[in-house]
Design a protein around this motif. Structure first.
Motif, PDB file in Angstrom:
ATOM      1  N   SER A   1       0.808  -1.224   0.000  1.00 43.68           N
ATOM      2  CA  SER A   1       0.000   0.000   0.000  1.00 43.68           C
ATOM      3  C   SER A   1       0.839   1.270   0.000  1.00 43.68           C
ATOM      4  O   SER A   1       0.310   2.367  -0.151  1.00 43.68           O
ATOM      5  CB  SER A   1      -0.920   0.007   1.231  1.00 43.68           C
ATOM      6  N   GLY A   2       2.161   1.126   0.182  1.00 39.45           N
ATOM      7  CA  GLY A   2       3.032   2.287   0.208  1.00 39.45           C
ATOM      8  C   GLY A   2       3.196   2.909   1.581  1.00 39.45           C
ATOM      9  O   GLY A   2       3.861   3.943   1.737  1.00 39.45           O
ATOM     10  N   LYS A   3       2.579   2.292   2.596  1.00 36.34           N
ATOM     11  CA  LYS A   3       2.734   2.814   3.954  1.00 36.34           C
ATOM     12  C   LYS A   3       4.191   2.751   4.386  1.00 36.34           C
ATOM     13  O   LYS A   3       4.676   3.596   5.140  1.00 36.34           O
ATOM     14  CB  LYS A   3       1.849   2.016   4.919  1.00 36.34           C
ATOM     15  N   VAL A   4       4.890   1.705   3.911  1.00 36.69           N
ATOM     16  CA  VAL A   4       6.340   1.602   4.113  1.00 36.69           C
ATOM     17  C   VAL A   4       6.980   1.646   2.734  1.00 36.69           C
ATOM     18  O   VAL A   4       6.646   0.838   1.858  1.00 36.69           O
ATOM     19  CB  VAL A   4       6.723   0.299   4.837  1.00 36.69           C
ATOM     20  N   SER A   5       7.885   2.582   2.519  1.00 39.57           N
ATOM     21  CA  SER A   5       8.502   2.789   1.207  1.00 39.57           C
ATOM     22  C   SER A   5       9.816   2.037   1.087  1.00 39.57           C
ATOM     23  O   SER A   5      10.461   1.718   2.093  1.00 39.57           O
ATOM     24  CB  SER A   5       8.753   4.283   0.981  1.00 39.57           C
TER      25      SER A   5
ATOM     26  N   HIS B   1      13.799 -13.441   3.396  1.00 42.09           N
ATOM     27  CA  HIS B   1      14.137 -14.506   2.445  1.00 42.09           C
ATOM     28  C   HIS B   1      13.377 -14.352   1.132  1.00 42.09           C
ATOM     29  O   HIS B   1      13.919 -14.622   0.055  1.00 42.09           O
ATOM     30  CB  HIS B   1      13.814 -15.851   3.092  1.00 42.09           C
ATOM     31  N   GLU B   2      12.112 -13.905   1.206  1.00 46.57           N
ATOM     32  CA  GLU B   2      11.289 -13.762   0.001  1.00 46.57           C
ATOM     33  C   GLU B   2      11.556 -12.462  -0.750  1.00 46.57           C
ATOM     34  O   GLU B   2      11.034 -12.256  -1.838  1.00 46.57           O
ATOM     35  CB  GLU B   2       9.803 -13.838   0.382  1.00 46.57           C
ATOM     36  N   GLY B   3      12.370 -11.575  -0.164  1.00 42.54           N
ATOM     37  CA  GLY B   3      12.744 -10.360  -0.877  1.00 42.54           C
ATOM     38  C   GLY B   3      11.917  -9.132  -0.548  1.00 42.54           C
ATOM     39  O   GLY B   3      12.144  -8.064  -1.117  1.00 42.54           O
ATOM     40  N   TRP B   4      10.971  -9.248   0.375  1.00 40.48           N
ATOM     41  CA  TRP B   4      10.176  -8.079   0.765  1.00 40.48           C
ATOM     42  C   TRP B   4      10.996  -7.126   1.639  1.00 40.48           C
ATOM     43  O   TRP B   4      10.799  -5.911   1.588  1.00 40.48           O
ATOM     44  CB  TRP B   4       8.938  -8.525   1.545  1.00 40.48           C
ATOM     45  N   LEU B   5      11.873  -7.682   2.451  1.00 37.50           N
ATOM     46  CA  LEU B   5      12.678  -6.895   3.382  1.00 37.50           C
ATOM     47  C   LEU B   5      14.154  -7.244   3.219  1.00 37.50           C
ATOM     48  O   LEU B   5      14.495  -8.279   2.638  1.00 37.50           O
ATOM     49  CB  LEU B   5      12.247  -7.183   4.832  1.00 37.50           C
ATOM     50  N   TYR B   6      15.020  -6.394   3.752  1.00 39.10           N
ATOM     51  CA  TYR B   6      16.439  -6.725   3.816  1.00 39.10           C
ATOM     52  C   TYR B   6      17.005  -6.177   5.123  1.00 39.10           C
ATOM     53  O   TYR B   6      16.475  -5.242   5.716  1.00 39.10           O
ATOM     54  CB  TYR B   6      17.216  -6.157   2.615  1.00 39.10           C
TER      55      TYR B   6
ATOM     56  N   ASP C   1      13.151  -2.736  -2.499  1.00 34.17           N
ATOM     57  CA  ASP C   1      12.526  -2.208  -3.720  1.00 34.17           C
ATOM     58  C   ASP C   1      12.017  -3.415  -4.493  1.00 34.17           C
ATOM     59  O   ASP C   1      12.754  -4.082  -5.211  1.00 34.17           O
ATOM     60  CB  ASP C   1      13.541  -1.428  -4.555  1.00 34.17           C
ATOM     61  N   HIS C   2      10.739  -3.714  -4.326  1.00 36.20           N
ATOM     62  CA  HIS C   2      10.154  -4.935  -4.871  1.00 36.20           C
ATOM     63  C   HIS C   2       9.296  -4.679  -6.099  1.00 36.20           C
ATOM     64  O   HIS C   2       8.588  -5.559  -6.558  1.00 36.20           O
ATOM     65  CB  HIS C   2       9.274  -5.595  -3.808  1.00 36.20           C
ATOM     66  N   SER C   3       9.359  -3.488  -6.640  1.00 37.01           N
ATOM     67  CA  SER C   3       8.408  -3.115  -7.695  1.00 37.01           C
ATOM     68  C   SER C   3       8.567  -3.911  -8.976  1.00 37.01           C
ATOM     69  O   SER C   3       7.635  -4.031  -9.756  1.00 37.01           O
ATOM     70  CB  SER C   3       8.549  -1.621  -8.015  1.00 37.01           C
TER      71      SER C   3
ATOM     72  N   GLY D   1      13.513   1.171   1.110  1.00 30.54           N
ATOM     73  CA  GLY D   1      14.611   1.785   1.838  1.00 30.54           C
ATOM     74  C   GLY D   1      14.228   2.289   3.216  1.00 30.54           C
ATOM     75  O   GLY D   1      15.096   2.661   4.012  1.00 30.54           O
ATOM     76  N   GLU D   2      12.924   2.288   3.525  1.00 20.70           N
ATOM     77  CA  GLU D   2      12.474   2.752   4.832  1.00 20.70           C
ATOM     78  C   GLU D   2      12.581   1.633   5.862  1.00 20.70           C
ATOM     79  O   GLU D   2      12.265   0.471   5.580  1.00 20.70           O
ATOM     80  CB  GLU D   2      11.029   3.239   4.739  1.00 20.70           C
ATOM     81  N   LYS D   3      12.995   1.996   7.062  1.00 21.64           N
ATOM     82  CA  LYS D   3      13.141   1.025   8.147  1.00 21.64           C
ATOM     83  C   LYS D   3      11.772   0.641   8.695  1.00 21.64           C
ATOM     84  O   LYS D   3      10.913   1.503   8.896  1.00 21.64           O
ATOM     85  CB  LYS D   3      14.004   1.623   9.261  1.00 21.64           C
ATOM     86  N   ILE D   4      11.557  -0.658   8.931  1.00 23.19           N
ATOM     87  CA  ILE D   4      10.290  -1.086   9.519  1.00 23.19           C
ATOM     88  C   ILE D   4      10.396  -1.018  11.039  1.00 23.19           C
ATOM     89  O   ILE D   4      11.450  -0.753  11.599  1.00 23.19           O
ATOM     90  CB  ILE D   4       9.897  -2.516   9.066  1.00 23.19           C
ATOM     91  N   HIS D   5       9.270  -1.297  11.720  1.00 15.99           N
ATOM     92  CA  HIS D   5       9.266  -1.303  13.180  1.00 15.99           C
ATOM     93  C   HIS D   5      10.320  -2.274  13.719  1.00 15.99           C
ATOM     94  O   HIS D   5      10.630  -3.291  13.097  1.00 15.99           O
ATOM     95  CB  HIS D   5       7.895  -1.748  13.706  1.00 15.99           C
ATOM     96  N   SER D   6      10.833  -1.976  14.888  1.00  8.37           N
ATOM     97  CA  SER D   6      11.794  -2.879  15.536  1.00  8.37           C
ATOM     98  C   SER D   6      11.082  -4.141  15.987  1.00  8.37           C
ATOM     99  O   SER D   6       9.845  -4.210  16.047  1.00  8.37           O
ATOM    100  CB  SER D   6      12.423  -2.193  16.748  1.00  8.37           C
TER     101      SER D   6
END
Length: 374
Positions: free
Chosen positions: A20-24, A55-60, A71-73, A26-31
């Motif tokens: 939804s773009g709530k997290v962009s 592992h699935e590539g949504w986060l790093y 950047d999963h676009s 390169g943006e850090k997610i919650h701890s």
């Protein structure tokens, strides 16, 4: 419909934030602590969900900095339902027991990475390790006129009632390959692990560290678990370590979430505790690790643990798991090469591959404490 697990709830919510773009990117997610409070779940659940998304590539992850949105676009995402990704006239079906969990994304990415470069369309489906769902998947594949099929068998240690669909594939000269295991009734071409040897080297490692009171926990409706259990028992015999009562705990797909963990907890609170545990896979090993924490038992000081598959979960906890390797993406790539070769040769090759496992030693195993005996 079955209730959604806390693990999937966390995963799906984070994916929704990203989509939804709530997290962009390169943006850090919650701890981790924030996610635990936000979802009212255990730290283990958060770690497993976040580790899966990495592992699935949504986060790093960045060492010392935290976890960030990828950047999963431009990356195709795997869905749990049958999905036709492209439409160019040549279709390869891929049926696995699961798609979005554990080692399966790596296997599928390996298949996808090669097939798409060769101009083939992919049709994905998963069975959830249920034979009725496998029947539906096979019917769908046949109705779509696939040119070839890569299959991970469902409940491979049992007789499979869907054999006639595989025989129909053969009758239509549609090549198929089985991965991870195969149905013994068919003896088809297959790419599998030497799981018996994997169970053996895991157990041998613990015996060489001085452990004798070792229990094995194995899933027995899949042939992988049966073979790993065979290797476990062989290690006892060859090293002349005495057998003991309840050295093997078994479970099936239906009771893997709760029944087996309660059984194991009961065993670990008894008087004659094991000093080491060989687990069917890394996913189970993390659950065992969580139980040991609840019982105030330390790994590896009090109990050593070995997982299997050397998945991303092996390093998802503060205790890095010793684990038996699985080729994962390499298996997927080689399976894709095989199926294209069989399709273009207008017939099924009889070639099969057995991958030899290796033990990846980390921090969850250690020599037994000599002072534990009074």
């Amino acid at each position: 419909m079955a209730p959604k697990t806390k693990y999937n709830m966390v995963k799906e919510q984070i994916i929704e934030w990203i989509s939804s773009g709530k997290v962009s990117p390169g943006e850090k997610i919650h701890s981790e602590n924030e996610l635990v409070k936000l979802f009212s779940v255990s730290r283990h659940t958060v770690r497993q969900a976040v580790g899966d998304l990495v592992h699935e590539g949504w986060l790093y992850r960045e060492q010392g900095a935290g976890t960030f949105c990828s950047d999963h676009s431009h990356e195709p995402k795997l869905q749990s339902n049958t999905q036709h990704l492209t439409d160019n006239g040549r279709n390869i079906g891929v049926i696995t027991t699961y798609i979005s969990d554990y080692i399966f994304p790596s296997i599928i990415k390996g298949i996808e990475s090669y097939l798409t470069t060769q101009g083939y369309s992919l049709i994905f489906a998963c069975t959830d390790n249920d034979v009725e769902k496998e029947k539906q998947c096979l019917q769908t594949m046949l109705s779509r006129n696939i040119d070839g099929l890569i299959v991970e068998p469902t409940k491979s240690s049992n007789y499979n009632p869907n054999i006639n669909y595989y025989l129909e594939l053969e009758q239509k000269n549609i090549p198929y390959l089985m991965i991870n295991q195969f149905y013994s009734q068919l003896m088809p071409p297959h790419f599998v692990m030497n799981d018996e040897h994997g169970g053996y080297i895991a157990t041998e490692h613990l015996i060489e560290l001085g452990h004798e009171k070792i229990i094995g926990v194995f899933k027995t409706d899949d042939l992988q678990g049966v073979n790993r259990m065979q290797g476990f028992i062989r290690a006892f015999r060859e090293h002349e370590v005495p057998f003991f009562s309840d050295m093997v705990i078994t479970y099936t797909t239906e009771d893997q979430d709760h029944t087996i963990l309660e059984k194991l907890k009961s065993f670990l609170t008894g008087e004659d505790k094991p000093s080491a545990i060989v687990c069917y896979n890394d996913q189970l090993a993390l659950n065992v690790l969580n139980i040991l924490r609840e019982l105030d038992l330390s790994v590896p000081e009090d109990v050593s643990i070995i997982g299997y598959d050397d998945s991303f979960l092996a390093e998802a906890s503060e205790v890095k798991l010793t684990s038996v390797s699985h080729p994962k993406m390499d298996m997927g790539i080689e399976a894709a090469k095989w199926i294209i070769s069989a399709v273009e040769a207008n017939g099924s090759s009889t070639h099969s591959t057995v991958y030899e496992p290796e033990l990846v030693i980390r921090h969850s195993t250690a020599p037994i404490k000599k002072t534990t005996l009074i």
